[in-house]
Design an enzyme around this catalytic site. Structure first.
Site, short mmCIF file in Angstrom:
data_model
loop_
_atom_site.label_atom_id
_atom_site.label_comp_id
_atom_site.label_asym_id
_atom_site.label_seq_id
_atom_site.Cartn_x
_atom_site.Cartn_y
_atom_site.Cartn_z
N ASP A 15 0.75 -1.15 0.00
CA ASP A 15 -0.03 -0.21 0.01
C ASP A 15 0.88 1.15 -0.05
OD1 ASP A 15 -2.26 1.29 0.02
OD2 ASP A 15 -3.07 0.76 1.71
N HIS A 207 -7.88 -1.06 8.92
CA HIS A 207 -7.05 -0.66 8.12
C HIS A 207 -7.21 1.12 7.75
CE1 HIS A 207 -4.58 -1.10 3.90
NE2 HIS A 207 -5.33 0.17 3.73
N HIS A 209 -6.32 5.01 6.58
CA HIS A 209 -5.22 6.19 6.16
C HIS A 209 -5.50 7.25 7.16
CE1 HIS A 209 -4.09 4.01 2.33
NE2 HIS A 209 -4.98 3.20 2.83
N CYS A 240 -3.93 5.39 -2.31
CA CYS A 240 -4.36 4.49 -3.18
C CYS A 240 -4.44 5.45 -4.48
CB CYS A 240 -5.47 3.98 -2.87
SG CYS A 240 -6.26 2.93 -4.20
#
Ligand code: HMG
Ligand code: MG
Length: 299
Positions: A15, A207, A209, A240
């Site tokens: 990622d 998860h 960010h 992303c």
């Protein structure tokens, strides 16, 4: 109450690097992965077997996976979007994979050119091969807390996608705050909806960010409802390319500092993660975002 230990799921080489503009040499990616594994991380997500046109940075996935010196104690999963990706991954000796979809249609279209239902159908032959090969599969759900194209996302939709992935044979789920919009009470509300519907807490990971600075607060909220798997990225690398405005993942260093300070064990050596980030930093063309890393470098 808080857990006594947390499984830190390192996603930096995947990622993190997938969003870097400058092509990083394969040899340095391999060294970065090996340093993270040697730091004691139980999982180091290593690359993606996606279309090289979608993510040019990870088009060397096969070389990375065949040349990596592996520790037997560490999992090195890769992302796989379809059967073609699975065949390439198996040929490169991969023994752990992740499939990925989302809770919003427009993001799924932009990211993998499919509807959510089509994505689940594309996973079926992948999961079948994984079963035959005894390969564990993680399922990512993106846009759980908000979508860059649609805004708010209905948690009921998250539950439906989660149930479909688990029913299809996925061993664990990762709930993605793809664009870093979640806040702690929302995290608790979404997790409680899933847990009240009967999803086993051990099969759920988070998860985050850190686009808006809420990632660590969100982790603490998730731990308080029983979550024990947390994704993070060394140095806070990441984002992303199909999620406009998505900044780096929660930094592994910042996560470890908070967890260890609260007496929560991870088995990971924080100094060695800093060393891995320091190793890859010169190849990125910008400073890593991790606060702990920056403080360590300034000291
Ligand atoms: P498509 O164009 O619809 O696929 O893309 P297609 O089947 O029509 O194939 C088009 C071309 O790609 C063909 O080549 C295929 O052979 C090739 P051509 O004949 O034109 O030369 N191809 C492949 N090549 C290598 N490996 C493959 C593969 N599949 C097809 N596996 C596709 C659909 C899914 C392939 C594409 O959209 C794709 O690869 N997307 C990946 C996007 C991506 O990696 N996004 C980032 C990861 S997700 C994320 O970061 C979120 C997460 O962190 C959680 C969160 O934060 O929320 C996990
Ligand atoms: Mg992500």
């Amino acid at each position: 109450t808080l857990p006594t230990s947390v499984r830190v799921f390192e996603v930096g080489p995947r990622d993190g690097l997938q969003n870097e503009k400058v092509q990083i040499p394969t040899e340095q990616k391999i060294q970065f992965i090996q340093m993270l594994a040697e730091a004691g991380l139980p999982v180091v997500e290593a690359s993606s077997f996606v279309s090289p046109r979608a993510i040019p940075q990870l088009s060397d996935a096969a070389t990375v996976m065949t040349h990596l010196k592996r520790l037997t104690t560490v999992d090195y999963p890769v992302l796989v979007p379809n059967l073609k990706g699975m065949e390439r991954a198996l040929a490169a000796g991969v023994r752990s994979i992740a499939v990925f979809t989302a809770a919003s249609e427009s993001f799924t279209r932009h990211n993998i050119n499919a509807t959510i239902a089509e994505s689940l159908a594309n996973f079926r032959p992948v999961l079948e091969l994984a079963r035959q090969e005894d390969i564990p599969v993680r399922g990512y759900i993106s846009t759980v807390f908000g979508c860059p194209y649609e805004g708010a996302v209905d948690p009921q939709r998250v539950l439906e996608v989660a149930q479909e992935l688990l029913a299809a044979g996925v061993a664990e789920l990762s709930l993605g705050d793809t664009i870093g919009v979640a806040t702690p009470i929302q995290v608790v509300n979404v997790l409680e909806l899933l847990l009240n519907a009967g999803l086993p807490v051990q099969q759920l990971g988070v998860h985050f960010h850190d686009t808006r600075g809420t990632a660590l607060a969100n982790v603490l909220a998730a731990l308080q409802v029983g979550i024990t798997t947390v994704d993070s990225s060394a140095g806070g690398l990441g984002g992303c390319p199909y999620a406009p405005g998505a900044a780096g993942n929660l930094a592994t260093e910042d996560l470890l500092y908070m967890l260890h300070g609260m007496g929560i064990q991870t088995g990971v050596d924080l100094d060695k993660v800093v060393a891995a980030t320091a190793y890859i930093a010169p190849f990125l063309g910008h400073a890593p975002a991790s606060k702990y890393y920056q403080a360590a470098m300034a000291a």
